[in-house]
Design a protein around this motif. Sequence first.
Motif, PDB file in Angstrom:
ATOM      1  N   VAL A 120      37.868  53.876  35.941  1.00  0.00           N
ATOM      2  CA  VAL A 120      39.152  53.574  35.310  1.00  0.00           C
ATOM      3  C   VAL A 120      38.997  53.598  33.790  1.00  0.00           C
ATOM      4  O   VAL A 120      39.830  54.172  33.078  1.00  0.00           O
ATOM      5  CB  VAL A 120      39.681  52.207  35.795  1.00  0.00           C
ATOM      6  CG1 VAL A 120      40.845  51.735  34.926  1.00  0.00           C
ATOM      7  CG2 VAL A 120      40.109  52.287  37.258  1.00  0.00           C
ATOM      8  N   LEU A 121      37.955  52.979  33.293  1.00  0.00           N
ATOM      9  CA  LEU A 121      37.747  52.924  31.847  1.00  0.00           C
ATOM     10  C   LEU A 121      37.581  54.329  31.257  1.00  0.00           C
ATOM     11  O   LEU A 121      38.125  54.636  30.188  1.00  0.00           O
ATOM     12  CB  LEU A 121      36.519  52.049  31.547  1.00  0.00           C
ATOM     13  CG  LEU A 121      36.387  51.431  30.152  1.00  0.00           C
ATOM     14  CD1 LEU A 121      36.041  52.453  29.091  1.00  0.00           C
ATOM     15  CD2 LEU A 121      37.661  50.687  29.767  1.00  0.00           C
ATOM     16  N   LEU A 122      36.859  55.199  31.967  1.00  0.00           N
ATOM     17  CA  LEU A 122      36.686  56.562  31.485  1.00  0.00           C
ATOM     18  C   LEU A 122      38.009  57.319  31.433  1.00  0.00           C
ATOM     19  O   LEU A 122      38.259  58.103  30.506  1.00  0.00           O
ATOM     20  CB  LEU A 122      35.687  57.308  32.373  1.00  0.00           C
ATOM     21  CG  LEU A 122      34.214  56.956  32.136  1.00  0.00           C
ATOM     22  CD1 LEU A 122      33.356  57.510  33.265  1.00  0.00           C
ATOM     23  CD2 LEU A 122      33.729  57.482  30.795  1.00  0.00           C
ATOM     24  N   LYS A 123      38.874  57.091  32.400  1.00  0.00           N
ATOM     25  CA  LYS A 123      40.175  57.757  32.389  1.00  0.00           C
ATOM     26  C   LYS A 123      41.019  57.270  31.210  1.00  0.00           C
ATOM     27  O   LYS A 123      41.742  58.051  30.589  1.00  0.00           O
ATOM     28  CB  LYS A 123      40.892  57.545  33.719  1.00  0.00           C
ATOM     29  CG  LYS A 123      40.275  58.354  34.862  1.00  0.00           C
ATOM     30  CD  LYS A 123      41.044  58.199  36.139  1.00  0.00           C
ATOM     31  CE  LYS A 123      40.404  58.993  37.271  1.00  0.00           C
ATOM     32  NZ  LYS A 123      40.436  60.461  37.061  1.00  0.00           N
ATOM     33  N   VAL A 124      40.939  55.991  30.903  1.00  0.00           N
ATOM     34  CA  VAL A 124      41.646  55.456  29.734  1.00  0.00           C
ATOM     35  C   VAL A 124      41.112  56.114  28.457  1.00  0.00           C
ATOM     36  O   VAL A 124      41.877  56.496  27.566  1.00  0.00           O
ATOM     37  CB  VAL A 124      41.499  53.924  29.668  1.00  0.00           C
ATOM     38  CG1 VAL A 124      42.032  53.374  28.350  1.00  0.00           C
ATOM     39  CG2 VAL A 124      42.221  53.266  30.851  1.00  0.00           C
ATOM     40  N   ALA A 134      39.383  41.885  37.329  1.00  0.00           N
ATOM     41  CA  ALA A 134      38.135  41.812  36.572  1.00  0.00           C
ATOM     42  C   ALA A 134      37.600  43.187  36.198  1.00  0.00           C
ATOM     43  O   ALA A 134      37.884  44.177  36.871  1.00  0.00           O
ATOM     44  CB  ALA A 134      37.086  41.073  37.400  1.00  0.00           C
ATOM     45  N   PRO A 135      36.805  43.256  35.141  1.00  0.00           N
ATOM     46  CA  PRO A 135      36.077  44.484  34.822  1.00  0.00           C
ATOM     47  C   PRO A 135      34.698  44.456  35.481  1.00  0.00           C
ATOM     48  O   PRO A 135      34.229  43.411  35.936  1.00  0.00           O
ATOM     49  CB  PRO A 135      35.946  44.412  33.302  1.00  0.00           C
ATOM     50  CG  PRO A 135      35.776  42.936  33.045  1.00  0.00           C
ATOM     51  CD  PRO A 135      36.626  42.232  34.092  1.00  0.00           C
ATOM     52  N   THR A 136      34.055  45.610  35.516  1.00  0.00           N
ATOM     53  CA  THR A 136      32.654  45.668  35.909  1.00  0.00           C
ATOM     54  C   THR A 136      31.792  45.717  34.646  1.00  0.00           C
ATOM     55  O   THR A 136      32.280  46.060  33.558  1.00  0.00           O
ATOM     56  CB  THR A 136      32.354  46.905  36.766  1.00  0.00           C
ATOM     57  OG1 THR A 136      32.521  48.090  35.964  1.00  0.00           O
ATOM     58  CG2 THR A 136      33.280  46.963  37.984  1.00  0.00           C
ATOM     59  N   ALA A 137      30.510  45.418  34.814  1.00  0.00           N
ATOM     60  CA  ALA A 137      29.605  45.431  33.667  1.00  0.00           C
ATOM     61  C   ALA A 137      29.494  46.830  33.076  1.00  0.00           C
ATOM     62  O   ALA A 137      29.453  47.003  31.850  1.00  0.00           O
ATOM     63  CB  ALA A 137      28.229  44.916  34.088  1.00  0.00           C
ATOM     64  N   LEU A 138      29.447  47.862  33.932  1.00  0.00           N
ATOM     65  CA  LEU A 138      29.347  49.216  33.421  1.00  0.00           C
ATOM     66  C   LEU A 138      30.592  49.611  32.659  1.00  0.00           C
ATOM     67  O   LEU A 138      30.523  50.279  31.613  1.00  0.00           O
ATOM     68  CB  LEU A 138      29.096  50.196  34.575  1.00  0.00           C
ATOM     69  CG  LEU A 138      28.961  51.673  34.202  1.00  0.00           C
ATOM     70  CD1 LEU A 138      27.897  51.879  33.130  1.00  0.00           C
ATOM     71  CD2 LEU A 138      28.662  52.509  35.439  1.00  0.00           C
ATOM     72  N   ALA A 139      31.755  49.212  33.148  1.00  0.00           N
ATOM     73  CA  ALA A 139      32.993  49.499  32.430  1.00  0.00           C
ATOM     74  C   ALA A 139      32.961  48.900  31.031  1.00  0.00           C
ATOM     75  O   ALA A 139      33.395  49.539  30.061  1.00  0.00           O
ATOM     76  CB  ALA A 139      34.191  48.966  33.211  1.00  0.00           C
ATOM     77  N   THR A 189      39.308  48.307  23.544  1.00  0.00           N
ATOM     78  CA  THR A 189      39.534  46.883  23.779  1.00  0.00           C
ATOM     79  C   THR A 189      39.923  46.689  25.238  1.00  0.00           C
ATOM     80  O   THR A 189      40.908  47.269  25.705  1.00  0.00           O
ATOM     81  CB  THR A 189      40.652  46.352  22.871  1.00  0.00           C
ATOM     82  OG1 THR A 189      40.254  46.516  21.507  1.00  0.00           O
ATOM     83  CG2 THR A 189      40.942  44.878  23.155  1.00  0.00           C
ATOM     84  N   THR A 190      39.131  45.902  25.964  1.00  0.00           N
ATOM     85  CA  THR A 190      39.406  45.654  27.379  1.00  0.00           C
ATOM     86  C   THR A 190      39.884  44.215  27.559  1.00  0.00           C
ATOM     87  O   THR A 190      39.246  43.266  27.116  1.00  0.00           O
ATOM     88  CB  THR A 190      38.160  45.881  28.246  1.00  0.00           C
ATOM     89  OG1 THR A 190      37.063  45.128  27.717  1.00  0.00           O
ATOM     90  CG2 THR A 190      37.790  47.346  28.278  1.00  0.00           C
ATOM     91  N   ILE A 191      41.020  44.096  28.246  1.00  0.00           N
ATOM     92  CA  ILE A 191      41.611  42.798  28.556  1.00  0.00           C
ATOM     93  C   ILE A 191      41.752  42.707  30.069  1.00  0.00           C
ATOM     94  O   ILE A 191      42.381  43.567  30.688  1.00  0.00           O
ATOM     95  CB  ILE A 191      42.990  42.640  27.886  1.00  0.00           C
ATOM     96  CG1 ILE A 191      42.845  42.748  26.359  1.00  0.00           C
ATOM     97  CG2 ILE A 191      43.647  41.329  28.284  1.00  0.00           C
ATOM     98  CD1 ILE A 191      44.170  42.788  25.621  1.00  0.00           C
ATOM     99  N   GLY A 192      41.127  41.698  30.669  1.00  0.00           N
ATOM    100  CA  GLY A 192      41.176  41.537  32.109  1.00  0.00           C
ATOM    101  C   GLY A 192      41.774  40.207  32.515  1.00  0.00           C
ATOM    102  O   GLY A 192      42.048  39.349  31.675  1.00  0.00           O
TER     103      GLY A 192
END
Length: 276
Positions: free
Chosen positions: A219-223, A236-241, A251-254
């Motif tokens: 998901v993060l890569l697509k963003v 939640a996010p994953t550690a790799l994300a 900027t990631t907001i979960g």
Amino acid sequence: MSTASPGAGEGLPLHTRRRILHYDGGDFSVREDEVATEYALTVFVNDQEMATVVCTPEYMEDLVIGFLASEGVIRHMGQVQDLVISRFRGTARVRTSTDVNFNQAFYNKRYIASCCGKGRQMFYYYNDAHTAKRVDDPVRIQPSQVVTLMRELEASASLWHVTGGVHAAGLCTPERLELSRVDIGRHNALDKLYGHVFRSGRDVAGHVVAFSGRLSSEVLLKVAKMGAGIVIAKSAPTALALDIAETLNITTIGFARGQGFHVYTHPWRVGGHPGT
């Protein structure tokens, strides 16, 4: 470019009614429930089979274009000469006017299901390293805007309210939700969003992606490929994300639920905290 259908719907049902046995507090009862449709769409590029995507059958042109752009197969809409979707055959046939970056050594045929997909390393495949770039958009957001955008995304997802079985993705300014897409596959919802942006030539600078699921590395890569500087997610996010987000300046907001959320990376884009 020509297409086989005008946009949403494609003439296929998005959900169906099923008779179920419901249990609650010690008692069983017979009810009817709405369940989301799964539709298998096989994508061909210049008559070469690329992948089968299991999806919600609406905005399939956006899905195909977003998927191909995300995979680095196409870099601009000028390459797409024709896109024909056959809802009866379950195929999407794309013809390009120029050679495309479609090397089987890097794009092995794979089945993309509605669940999480295959695990990968920092960059899943060769094409990720060439299409996921650092995002330098200085877009900022206020805490109250985070809360409002997630509320607007949830309100927009009518298929989720009917079935509870889809993910939603939205393209927003900090002030409002501008566009939303839903799909049984969370990556598909993002590809539909990206496909609309890619087809229209829309500038993503100053925009935010809101998402109903968790923040996986995919998901993060697509963003990142869309070029959004902020992503807001309900889960939640994953550690790799988060590792990817740190590297790509996103900027990631979960856990954006109710009135609260967590900021994991690059908090300088979120106003009102002690560091701003």
